[in-house]
Design an enzyme around this catalytic site. Structure first.
Site, short mmCIF file in Angstrom:
data_model
loop_
_atom_site.label_atom_id
_atom_site.label_comp_id
_atom_site.label_asym_id
_atom_site.label_seq_id
_atom_site.Cartn_x
_atom_site.Cartn_y
_atom_site.Cartn_z
N HIS A 220 -0.58 3.46 11.56
CA HIS A 220 -0.50 2.41 10.55
C HIS A 220 -1.76 2.30 9.70
O HIS A 220 -1.66 2.16 8.48
CB HIS A 220 -0.17 1.05 11.18
CG HIS A 220 0.22 0.06 10.13
ND1 HIS A 220 1.46 0.06 9.52
CD2 HIS A 220 -0.47 -0.94 9.53
CE1 HIS A 220 1.51 -0.89 8.61
NE2 HIS A 220 0.35 -1.52 8.60
N PHE A 372 8.52 4.39 2.80
CA PHE A 372 7.36 5.27 2.63
C PHE A 372 7.34 5.91 1.24
O PHE A 372 6.29 6.07 0.62
CB PHE A 372 7.36 6.37 3.70
CG PHE A 372 6.96 5.89 5.06
CD1 PHE A 372 6.07 4.84 5.21
CD2 PHE A 372 7.46 6.49 6.21
CE1 PHE A 372 5.69 4.39 6.45
CE2 PHE A 372 7.09 6.03 7.47
CZ PHE A 372 6.20 4.98 7.59
#
Length: 550
Positions: A220, A372
């Site tokens: 992350h 994404f």
């Protein structure tokens, strides 16, 4: 701020990174195009090439190679411009480049040979060839060299100018490299102490939950390592391009410090569905994840304050008429601006991903892939493209011509349209339950799979448009590097709106902020990590998987 042009030896270092980045863009983009064709159900890969082989290439080459090489090259340019670069720094920069490139070639070779079809996340029990993991380790070590070069650059500047506020660009670069260094300790640990011994046959077992936890400790923060260079450009460069000024030095530094504190101790929100982690610690990390929204909102406020001030300074009145005063026909502004706009739904999607309840709806669906592509592949990449239009000619001693600026505007809209189609269809299909990481053929002939066909075709259409955008961008990069007239392209660095602003010097207390970050990480991970290790299956330190290489 140094006003002179970046010296040629330092320009060569930055450009060496750019060459690798744009080669990766072409290779990874082609793999992405092939993926969308396969998933449409209308195309079969030739020569025995597997779907998961091209999926791994796409994820690793674009998600790691392209971004990392571009970011390090760009940050070298920022540091050279703001604090300078010594002969020793240049020597180590080349060493770091060679080590990183060697690791890249080693890992990529194993993927292309079909010995590492383990996807971007390389989850166990999927196992790759040992050279793949060794290549990953070298890649990380090479980037660590870049980290310590940047740290030392600012340290040397501080020694020469004691008590002075560090240049904003250098401050931001050091924050980003701190995030990278601290977070990659996790992925380096799992690769060195778990995957390499396991792939070499030195051990028969691997603790899967430990490996996944260490990966997401890195995974992350990686998102913010991608994002913060775009923020650097938005804060310090875009205001100059639009004829404006930096709204607030202190606000910019505060936003970056908040990213340092809250971007790392949040990996569990990628593991919300996994057993073996106490729900309490998942809850803690979800809270910390939502805290990252604060610096993003600060950035949005600061950016649009700069836009409004620039528009009104040009004589545009009214509530929103200042919007007309922005340079919409300048690709150096348009591409990053569209990236900023894309981050609004991208950020909202991130909040959904991080929410314990809503994550259950979209977890491991292609919604996540669409997210994404909206954030990294749109927000970050369009900003990087926008930077290239002035950075590449500046480094090469050339100029951005009106013709290439116009072609850049076309490329920007091609990319925006293609990504809107592809990412939008991914989001919708994800809500309908379509899994991520899977080829269309694995869905079988189920009735539900037939409902997804239209969205798969839309992704193929969007992917095809995107690949046209990639071809255009690679051509533009080649022209900017070798084909435009020689000259002096400006390195745009904005001035402050309030030159007398007093930024709190506590922001320069690195021991304090690194210490707070360390405390948050230890708080979020120590107890659950001990619990994971203590509660491994009886009689072994992990799970045994007699599964061959992917």
């Amino acid at each position: 701020m140094l006003k002179n042009k970046i010296p040629k030896p330092e320009s060569k270092i930055a450009m060496a990174h750019m060459y690798v980045a744009f080669i990766a863009l072409l290779v990874g983009g082609l793999m992405g195009l092939l993926q969308t064709f396969v998933r449409s159900g209308e195309f079969t890969l030739p020569f025995g090439i597997g779907y998961y082989q091209i999926l791994t290439v796409h994820g690793v080459v674009l998600g790691l190679v392209l971004t990392t090489f571009f970011i390090i090259g760009f940050q070298y340019a920022l540091m050279s411009k703001s604090v300078g670069m010594s002969k020793g720094h240049r020597k180590w920069a080349w060493i770091g480049y060679i080590v990183t490139l060697a690791g890249t070639i080693m890992a990529a070779t194993m993927i292309l040979l079909g010995e590492a079809n383990v996807l971007y996340t390389f989850y166990a029990p999927l196992q790759a060839h040992p050279l793949y993991y060794i290549g990953l380790a070298l890649f990380v070590v090479g980037t660590w060299i870049a980290c310590f070069i940047n740290f030392n650059q600012l340290y040397q500047w501080k020694k020469q100018d004691p008590g002075e506020k560090s240049p904003l660009m250098a401050f931001m670069v050091v924050i980003n490299m701190l995030i990278w260094f601290i977070s990659t300790l996790g992925v380096a640990s799992t690769v060195l102490f778990q995957f390499i011994p396991w792939s070499l046959g030195m051990v028969d077992e691997i603790n899967v939950l430990v490996s996944r936890t260490l990966f997401w400790y890195f995974g992350h923060p990686l998102v913010y390592f991608w994002l913060l260079p775009a923020y650097m450009a938005w804060y310090t460069i875009i205001p100059k391009i639009i004829g404006g000024k930096i709204f607030s030095d202190g606000l910019a530094r505060l936003a970056f410090l908040l990213f340092l504190l809250f971007s790392i101790p949040v990996g569990f929100h990628h593991q919300l569905t996994e057993p073996g982690i106490d729900p309490f610690w998942k809850y803690i990390q979800v809270i910390l994840t939502f805290m990252v929204a604060i610096p993003s909102l600060l950035t949005a406020f600061s950016m649009f304050a700069s836009f409004e001030m620039a528009g009104r300074a040009k004589g545009h009145k009214g509530l929103f008429k200042w919007f007309k005063g922005l340079p919409w026909k300048d690709v150096r502004f348009l591409a990053p601006f569209i990236g900023m706009v894309a981050f609004i739904p991208g950020g909202a999607g991130g909040l959904i991903n991080a929410s314990n309840q809503l994550n259950g709806v979209i977890h491991n669906t292609i919604w996540v892939t669409g997210h994404f592509h909206l954030t990294v592949a749109t927000t970050v990449m369009l900003t990087f493209f926008g930077l290239s239009y002035w950075l590449i000619p500046h480094l090469k001693g050339r100029t951005l011509t009106p013709k290439l600026n116009k072609l850049g505007l076309i490329q920007t809209w091609v990319w925006t349209i293609g990504m809107s189609i592809m990412s939008g269809s991914m989001h919708i299909q994800g809500l309908l339950g379509a899994p991520r990481r899977s080829a269309f053929s694995t869905y079988g002939g189920s009735e539900q799979a037939q409902e997804w066909v239209g969205y798969q075709i839309a992704q193929a259409v969007g992917g095809s448009i995107l690949f046209i955008g990639i071809i255009l961008m690679v051509y533009i990069f080649f022209k900017l590097s070798f084909g435009t007239p020689k000259g002096d392209q400006e390195f745009p660095v904005a001035e402050y709106a309030d030159v007398n602003e007093r930024t709190p010097m506590v922001f320069e207390n690195w021991k304090l902020w690194i210490g707070i970050a360390a405390v948050l990480i230890l708080f979020a991970y120590t107890i659950p990590f001990i619990d994971i290790i203590q509660n491994s299956p009886p009689g072994s330190p992990g799970f045994q998987f007699p599964i061959g290489r992917g």
